[in-house]
Write a protein that holds these residues in place. Sequence first.
Motif, PDB file in Angstrom:
ATOM      1  N   SER A  55       0.855  -1.179  -0.238  1.00 57.48           N
ATOM      2  CA  SER A  55       0.118   0.142   0.071  1.00 57.48           C
ATOM      3  C   SER A  55       0.943   1.399  -0.092  1.00 57.48           C
ATOM      4  O   SER A  55       2.058   1.218  -0.337  1.00 57.48           O
ATOM      5  CB  SER A  55      -1.004  -0.105   1.107  1.00 57.48           C
ATOM      6  OG  SER A  55      -2.126   1.022   1.161  1.00 57.48           O
ATOM      7  N   MET A  56       0.101   2.488   0.427  1.00 58.35           N
ATOM      8  CA  MET A  56       0.957   3.759   0.109  1.00 58.35           C
ATOM      9  C   MET A  56       2.133   3.870   1.015  1.00 58.35           C
ATOM     10  O   MET A  56       3.240   4.024   0.638  1.00 58.35           O
ATOM     11  CB  MET A  56       0.027   4.949   0.448  1.00 58.35           C
ATOM     12  CG  MET A  56       0.739   6.130   0.268  1.00 58.35           C
ATOM     13  SD  MET A  56      -0.565   7.518   0.420  1.00 58.35           S
ATOM     14  CE  MET A  56      -1.056   7.418   2.026  1.00 58.35           C
ATOM     15  N   GLY A  57       2.092   3.327   2.337  1.00 62.42           N
ATOM     16  CA  GLY A  57       3.387   3.561   3.278  1.00 62.42           C
ATOM     17  C   GLY A  57       4.617   2.676   2.764  1.00 62.42           C
ATOM     18  O   GLY A  57       5.568   3.266   2.929  1.00 62.42           O
ATOM     19  N   GLU A  58       4.193   1.384   2.430  1.00 62.76           N
ATOM     20  CA  GLU A  58       5.051   0.588   2.089  1.00 62.76           C
ATOM     21  C   GLU A  58       5.907   0.955   0.612  1.00 62.76           C
ATOM     22  O   GLU A  58       7.107   0.930   0.407  1.00 62.76           O
ATOM     23  CB  GLU A  58       4.744  -0.902   1.829  1.00 62.76           C
ATOM     24  CG  GLU A  58       4.431  -1.576   3.264  1.00 62.76           C
ATOM     25  CD  GLU A  58       3.012  -1.577   3.587  1.00 62.76           C
ATOM     26  OE1 GLU A  58       2.568  -1.928   4.591  1.00 62.76           O
ATOM     27  OE2 GLU A  58       2.058  -0.646   2.756  1.00 62.76           O
ATOM     28  N   THR A  59       4.991   1.465  -0.203  1.00 63.24           N
ATOM     29  CA  THR A  59       5.412   2.021  -1.474  1.00 63.24           C
ATOM     30  C   THR A  59       6.412   3.325  -1.337  1.00 63.24           C
ATOM     31  O   THR A  59       7.395   3.176  -1.970  1.00 63.24           O
ATOM     32  CB  THR A  59       4.064   2.440  -2.298  1.00 63.24           C
ATOM     33  OG1 THR A  59       3.471   1.253  -2.628  1.00 63.24           O
ATOM     34  CG2 THR A  59       4.745   2.786  -3.907  1.00 63.24           C
ATOM     35  N   LEU A  60       5.845   4.025  -0.422  1.00 60.40           N
ATOM     36  CA  LEU A  60       6.919   5.378  -0.213  1.00 60.40           C
ATOM     37  C   LEU A  60       8.167   5.085   0.731  1.00 60.40           C
ATOM     38  O   LEU A  60       9.368   5.544   0.076  1.00 60.40           O
ATOM     39  CB  LEU A  60       6.183   6.121   0.718  1.00 60.40           C
ATOM     40  CG  LEU A  60       4.973   6.836   0.193  1.00 60.40           C
ATOM     41  CD1 LEU A  60       4.313   7.910   1.319  1.00 60.40           C
ATOM     42  CD2 LEU A  60       5.133   7.930  -0.892  1.00 60.40           C
ATOM     43  N   ALA A  61       8.235   3.855   1.138  1.00 65.93           N
ATOM     44  CA  ALA A  61       9.621   3.348   1.652  1.00 65.93           C
ATOM     45  C   ALA A  61      10.303   2.706   0.711  1.00 65.93           C
ATOM     46  O   ALA A  61      11.613   2.878   0.515  1.00 65.93           O
ATOM     47  CB  ALA A  61       9.210   2.605   2.909  1.00 65.93           C
ATOM     48  N   ALA A  62       9.587   2.106  -0.481  1.00 64.65           N
ATOM     49  CA  ALA A  62      10.374   1.202  -1.315  1.00 64.65           C
ATOM     50  C   ALA A  62      10.848   2.045  -2.331  1.00 64.65           C
ATOM     51  O   ALA A  62      11.694   1.593  -2.919  1.00 64.65           O
ATOM     52  CB  ALA A  62       9.335   0.134  -1.849  1.00 64.65           C
ATOM     53  N   ILE A  63      10.238   3.348  -2.679  1.00 65.14           N
ATOM     54  CA  ILE A  63      10.696   4.146  -3.758  1.00 65.14           C
ATOM     55  C   ILE A  63      12.263   4.476  -3.776  1.00 65.14           C
ATOM     56  O   ILE A  63      12.613   4.351  -5.080  1.00 65.14           O
ATOM     57  CB  ILE A  63       9.626   5.386  -3.837  1.00 65.14           C
ATOM     58  CG1 ILE A  63       8.263   5.037  -4.260  1.00 65.14           C
ATOM     59  CG2 ILE A  63      10.389   6.420  -4.880  1.00 65.14           C
ATOM     60  CD1 ILE A  63       7.221   6.185  -4.231  1.00 65.14           C
ATOM     61  N   ALA A  89      -1.341   4.467  -7.142  1.00 65.47           N
ATOM     62  CA  ALA A  89      -1.183   5.879  -7.151  1.00 65.47           C
ATOM     63  C   ALA A  89       0.333   6.228  -7.224  1.00 65.47           C
ATOM     64  O   ALA A  89       0.814   7.175  -7.884  1.00 65.47           O
ATOM     65  CB  ALA A  89      -2.131   6.566  -6.710  1.00 65.47           C
ATOM     66  N   GLU A  90       0.945   6.018  -6.011  1.00 65.78           N
ATOM     67  CA  GLU A  90       2.377   6.373  -5.628  1.00 65.78           C
ATOM     68  C   GLU A  90       3.211   6.007  -6.739  1.00 65.78           C
ATOM     69  O   GLU A  90       4.293   6.304  -6.991  1.00 65.78           O
ATOM     70  CB  GLU A  90       2.677   5.848  -4.182  1.00 65.78           C
ATOM     71  CG  GLU A  90       1.836   6.638  -3.109  1.00 65.78           C
ATOM     72  CD  GLU A  90       2.292   8.068  -3.122  1.00 65.78           C
ATOM     73  OE1 GLU A  90       3.328   8.651  -3.454  1.00 65.78           O
ATOM     74  OE2 GLU A  90       1.467   9.031  -2.770  1.00 65.78           O
TER      75      GLU A  90
END
Length: 421
Positions: A55-63, A89-90
């Motif tokens: 989800s968004m939180g994990e995606t922001l960390a993964a980017i 979306a991220e």
Amino acid sequence: MNRFFYSALLYLLSPLLIVYLAFRAIKSPDYLGRWGERFGLTRLKSTDLLIHSVSMGETLAAIPLIRLIQQSHPELSITVTTSSPTGSAEVRKAFGGSVQHCYLPFDLPWCVNRFLRQLSPKWCLIMETELWPNLVAIAAKRGVRLMLANARLSAKSAAQYAKRPKLSQPMLQRLDVIAAQTQVEAQRFIELGVSPDRVTVCGSLKFDLSITPERLANAKLLRQTWGRETSPIWVAGSVHPGEFDAMLTAHRQVLAQWPDALLIIAPRHPEQFNSVAQVVAAQGFESVRRSENQPVTPKTQVLVGDTMGELLTFYGAADQAFVGGTLIENGGHNPLEPVAMGVPVMVGPNHWDFAQITQMLADAGGLRIVGSAQELGLNLIQYFETPSQRQQAASAGLAVVEANRGALQRQFALAQSLIKA
């Protein structure tokens, strides 16, 4: 329960997956589309590396990790999957067409088999604790090397795994590399049967959150636009149903002392945007919705943060913050986001998903744990009354972030070893 019975149960319950998607779509229209991806029916190109960022939180960390891999290995084709529209979306915002993107299919063997047969990846990185028995088993059977990146395992999750050893142990033992966030979590993986030589303590990628000067400047500019440079402002971020009333109760306490105070309330999930706006209006607050571009006036008491991608900016425009999912039994969300934007943070007692980070911040004085709306209100008032104490807490939190940076490079090194093996 072993994987055979787990899969049989999933097949029996599969009609409910349609009901689940339809129910989510009622509240969030983003769940209406792309159902084919959920069942592995979409045509996909083959890929070298599959990364699942949930989800968004994990995606922001993964980017940042994905970007490092792209820079070091431009020859690799990459597919990034998520489970939620916010994560999707991220991914699209960060990478555009430079990666292939879709939802990860449900963990039905037929869906996972078709999905992996099309992609035919050589390597797979899974973020945090998004482990699915069939995905891991089928990928391992196809010779895919697997890494669990930024791995966290709460005591509660570890206990659940321990109750089902025939299902969880084979899954965990198929992982080639586990990049654990803390020593405590590394030990939990080992106690569940993972070989110690496959587990490395790397710290959390969330400490490597990059805040650009431009974002900080935009946050300050936003506050000036509202004409609230000297008014008390606080953010209730990532809050859930069951916490809305508590946030408004705390804000009433603040308003009693500072009538010009502003609360920015930002629900965790987009499907709650309308609900929280209705609750705010029903309780008689002067409010505006961010999505409607309504001006924040001197009379505005509550700004409903019903947009995506602005929460960090809201934190930076405020004096202090509360991070939700912690006054209810949810496990909480990332307290480092407001800390990295330079504001002290509060959370409720149910923060087990970020227990170690929360404790580190609390020990340093950058975070307070509150047990009720009343206690939250009292702490907000205390910080508003003593700006020097508030700034000291903010500085203490930032020091913790700076001292724990480096997880990105350590996890990238493990990903490199996986790819080169």
